[in-house]
Design a protein around this motif. Structure first.
Motif: not given
Ligand code: FES
Ligand code: FES
Lengths: 154, 787
Positions: A97-100, A102-103, A136
């Motif tokens: 995960l990055q921005c979280g 979609c997580t 994304r």
């Molecule tokens: S972690 Fe940013 S959309 Fe999946």
């Protein structure tokens, strides 16, 4: 307005809903369970995935009223007794995960994928089954790795 | 190496809240008494507003207010601005039309904001918005950048022929001479397809006006809350800065689209006062995001490359038409100029370059920076030309590149940039090895047996990031300098809070910034917290974009840490009765040179606050601003291999290799994640993503995920076939020796993919996205030509 009673994350809850209230709206707006997200309006992004009676559904596409008596699990209810679910742990370990955003949906969908396909679910199946979950940020690489390693520990 | 220090793949500290559903995004926040805003948007690409009748809507249940552009004008709220002045070749200033937060007189694209309804519930606001009666008189429209200067649709009266500016960079005459004497010239017509950013979290805002204190608070999905506060106060004139707090909490991805100041957030703030101080919340639905987020790319280019008889490049000439959309967004004007043409030298020694850019208005959503911003467009031009020229010259594309690489540094290009360090040959060697380039012939033969055409494509990108030296960008037209700030607060127990003007929306700053602190102070990463995204907590900052948070933001932290250590040494000196000059600080301990006296970090921190020893100013809290001396120049090589289905044109990326030189890495795991995500966006641009406006109606045809093809897990190469490698030439202008890594993946990848497909099917030109239909049609053209 009809009253809806159901179980969410193991607890009995009830609330007033309109006929048009979506499950995701009920969870977010009435129960304050904001871990379930809304990322689209065409049932494609999967940021809203929860489990209803053990099956992954897109909660943006389910009427809350249709869940009367059901048992719903959201991302907030996945960890048991303060211990992360193996899939949550795997997303952390594999940097899935990055921005979280979609997580939560990814993790809920992943748990379901493993339940249906078994611990040894292969990469191709994971990629195909994640068609309904958009991310994304990560390019999916580490998400796929996380699902595989989470599966092994489930 | 310290296990949580610089260079370690530390697992992310911020993960826990996201994997347990406790992230706090703007739409998760609900304020007491909150009302909801729904916007009335233009259904026309271009129209005159004859009248707006709000009467019926205003009387509907739950409605608190219906507002239009005339209400905004009544309160003297200013319009949206573009913060970068570009001058045309003839010396004239760019031609910017007004951009009101609610339309005045005219609408200029489908989705333009016309009116807003504020109501008790979202459903009530939506119902009333549908009842606002706007009468339009449709005007001729144009959605096509290439036609903008010849169409009869006039988007803004300020810009004749829809030309915002006609700008040039480089020596036109010298470049023309180079082309005259060239042994070979390679020409390409190149379209860089318009993209829609699509961060997974839709934009959202809550504006809240406190009637008691005459003070505003804005929660918003922003990559740079301080810049938002500055613009809203200085240009919209809503209130002075000290009367406005902007909070950007967890933000679900940005990719540039959340840098800009948008009408909706200003409207929510302003409307909150209009409805008596009730907070006003707006959350975009996805279609609204498609319509109203600033789009990316949309360049139409004619490019040519001159070479001499030995295969050395002698000149590059480019003419680009860049769509700005219907209005100039916050940074729109600098994207196709100073972020684009300044990178046209690529990794190559090119003695003569000339670029001319016409920025044009079209009746489409505004276009602004999207991951890479100008640099992907430049890389696409250069790397498509390089591959095509190599094929025409019958040289191996890798060798052709190598022959032209810049090999000594610093290197001054003819287009402003001074490259500081690099070793392009090393990255190429490593990429060829990792991708097994040598044996591609055998893989082509094997693929052919399966009915597939295998192709391989290279791309050697360079980018300038770590944006940006303030004096340099100021001289080029930027409205503000692009430095960064940081503050280090040391608590009495020795734990540390870092306040930063950078903003994390997926980049992992809570971890990487803490790693720097852990490294410097010798304390555990869990004893460090990183505070960002709130103008009441962090004094100022320029935010996160342009891969700047490491090279610029961490540099500011590094400076503040230096000051904190100096202060702590003073405290330690007093406690150990020594001179500060004799204090050494290493691995978290202060020692007095030549003695066995020793105090650890936390003991010194405590004494700084206990302050029983006289002679020093109590406390440790230090801040620093950092203005970079130069851009940083990450560079690397991508190698893409595709299989194209001979019958259907379906293209699969079967192997992908990136070798990047980001200088020193703080956290390799996070860096790799950035590259993987960037490459997915690049593969999306090359194969899948098309933003389509209907020429006849001006409607956005791709306004949902049903129509806009986002990259999915199955579009990416398999785990074993996606290889990343690194080379390292440390950046000389920052103490960490680091470059930026956030955009490189999206910059390097589109040309690699298209070069691979054109290799596979043997065509020269191929538009993006290379959908199965596009590729199949291109193959039919080849077949016809062969017959
Ligand atoms: S972690 Fe940013 S959309 Fe999946
Ligand atoms: S919100 Fe996108 S699928 Fe449910």
């Amino acid at each position: 307005m009809p009253t809806l009673s159901l179980k969410v994350n193991g607890k009995a809850v009830s609330g007033e809903v309109e006929g048009r209230t979506l499950l995701v709206e009920f969870l977010r707006d009435q129960l304050g369970l904001t871990g379930t997200h809304v990322g689209c309006d065409t049932s494609q992004c999967g940021t809203c995935v929860v489990h209803v009676d053990g099956k992954a559904v897109k909660s943006c596409t389910v009427l809350a009223a249709s869940c009367a008596g059901a048992s719903v699990t959201t991302i907030e209810g996945l960890a048991a007794n303060g211990k992360l679910h193996p899939m949550q742990q795997a997303f952390h370990e594999e940097h899935g995960l990055q921005c979280g955003f979609c997580t939560p949906g990814m993790i809920m969908a992943a748990v379901d994928i493993v339940k249906r396909n078994g611990k040894k679910v292969d990469e191709e199946t994971i990629r195909r089954e994640l068609s309904g979950n958009l991310c994304r940020c990560t390019g999916y690489h580490n998400i796929v790795k996380a699902v595989q390693s989470g599966a092994a520990n489930m | 190496m310290n296990a949580t220090g610089v260079g370690a793949s530390v697992k992310r500290k911020e993960d826990n809240r996201f994997i347990t559903g406790k992230g706090r995004y703007t739409d998760d926040i609900n304020l007491k008494g909150q009302a909801y805003a729904v916007f009335v948007r233009s259904p026309h690409a271009h129209a005159e507003i004859k009248s707006i009748n709000t009467k019926k809507a205003a009387g509907m249940p739950g409605v608190l207010g219906v507002f239009t552009g005339s209400d905004v004008a009544e309160d003297k709220i200013g319009g949206l601005i573009c913060g970068w002045m570009i001058h045309s070749k003839d010396g004239s200033a760019m031609k910017a039309g007004p951009h009101p937060i609610l339309a005045v007189g005219k609408v200029r694209y489908v989705g333009d904001h016309v009116a807003v309804v504020v109501a008790d519930s979202k459903a009530q606001a939506a119902a009333a918005a549908a009842a606002v009666n706007v009468s339009y008189n449709a005007l001729p429209h144009n959605v096509d950048a290439a036609k903008a200067m010849s169409t009869k649709a006039q988007v803004h009266k300020e810009a004749a022929n829809n030309n915002v500016y006609n700008w040039g960079l480089g020596d036109e005459a010298a470049t023309a001479a180079a082309f005259k004497s060239a042994a070979h010239v390679t020409k390409l017509d190149i379209v860089n397809n318009r993209l829609i950013p699509n961060a997974m979290e839709p934009r959202a805002a809550i504006g809240s006006y406190d009637t008691g204190d005459d003070h505003y608070t804005l929660y918003t999905t922003s990559q740079n809350p301080h810049v938002a506060r500055l613009v809203i106060s200085a240009f919209h004139g809503l209130c002075p800065e000290h009367k406005l707090r902007v909070i950007a909490p967890d933000v679900g991805g940005g990719f540039g689209s959340k840098i800009f100041i948008y009408a909706e957030e200003v409207v929510c703030l302003w409307a909150s006062k209009r409805v008596g101080g009730r907070p006003v919340k707006w959350t975009a639905d996805r279609t609204e995001s498609f319509l109203s987020d600033a789009h990316g790319r949309d360049h139409v280019t004619k490019a040519e490359l001159a070479t001499d008889s030995s295969g050395k490049i002698t000149g590059l000439r480019v003419h680009t038409i860049a769509s700005m959309g219907a209005y100039l967004s916050t940074f729109a004007s600098c994207v196709p100029t100073y972020l684009y043409a300044t990178l046209l030298s690529g990794q190559y020694n090119i003695p003569n370059i000339y670029a001319e850019v016409d920025a044009v208005y079209t009746n489409t959503s505004p276009v602004d920076a999207y991951r890479g911003a100008g640099r992907p467009e430049a890389t696409y031009v250069v790397e498509r030309l390089m591959e095509t020229a190599a094929r025409e010259l019958k040289m191996d594309p890798a060798e052709f590149r190598r022959r032209n690489f810049i090999t000594s540094f610093p290197h001054q290009t003819p287009v402003i940039m001074m490259y500081d360090a690099g070793d392009y040959g090393a990255a190429l060697d490593k990429a060829l090895e990792l991708s097994d380039y040598r044996n591609v012939k055998a893989r082509k033969a094997e693929a052919a047996k399966r009915g597939k055409l295998r192709g391989v494509g290279l791309s050697a990108y360079i980018e300038a990031c770590g944006i940006a030296p303030s004096a340099a960008v100021g001289s080029l037209g930027a409205g503000v300098g692009l430095w960064e700030s940081a503050e280090v607060r040391v608590n009495p127990v020795g734990t540390v809070e870092i306040l930063t003007g950078s903003h994390s929306h997926g980049q992992g700053h809570e971890t990487t910034f803490a790693q720097l602190v852990s490294d410097r102070l010798g304390i555990d990463i869990n004893n460090v917290s990183v505070v960002h995204g709130d103008t009441d907590k962090v004094q100022f900052g320029m935010g996160t974009y342009g891969s700047r948070s490491g090279a610029v933001g961490m540099h500011a932290i590094s400076k503040a840490l230096d000051k904190a250590i100096t202060k702590a040494k003073t405290v330690a000196a007093h406690c150990m009765e020594a001179s500060a000059d004799d204090i050494e600080f290493k691995d978290g301990a202060f020692t007095v040179t030549g003695t066995d006296k020793k105090m650890d970090w936390s003991a010194v921190a405590l004494q700084a606050y206990v302050a029983h020893k006289p002679g020093f100013e109590p406390g440790i809290k230090e801040s620093a601003f950092h203005d970079p001396a130069n851009f940083v120049f990450p560079a690397g090589v991508h190698v893409c291999e595709v299989d194209v289905d001979m019958d259907t044109g379906f293209t699969e990326v079967v192997r992908y290799t990136c070798v990047d030189d980001f200088g020193n890495l703080i956290n390799p795991m996070i860096v790799e994640g950035q590259v993987q995500g960037g490459v997915a966006q690049g593969i999306g641009q090359a194969l899948l993503e098309a933003c389509v406006y209907d020429e006849d109606s001006g409607q956005l045809l791709t306004a949902s995920y049903m129509d806009y093809n986002m990259p999915r897990a199955r579009n990416m190469p398999s785990i074993g076939e996606f290889k990343l490698g690194f080379t390292c030439t440390p950046c000389p202008t920052n103490p960490m020796g680091m470059k930026g890594c956030g955009e490189a993946g999206a910059i390097g990848s589109p040309p690699a993919v298209i070069n691979a497909i054109t290799d596979a099917i043997g065509v020269r030109e191929l538009p993006m996205p290379a959908t199965p239909l596009t590729v199949w049609q291109a193959m039919q053209g080849m077949r016809k030509a062969a017959e």
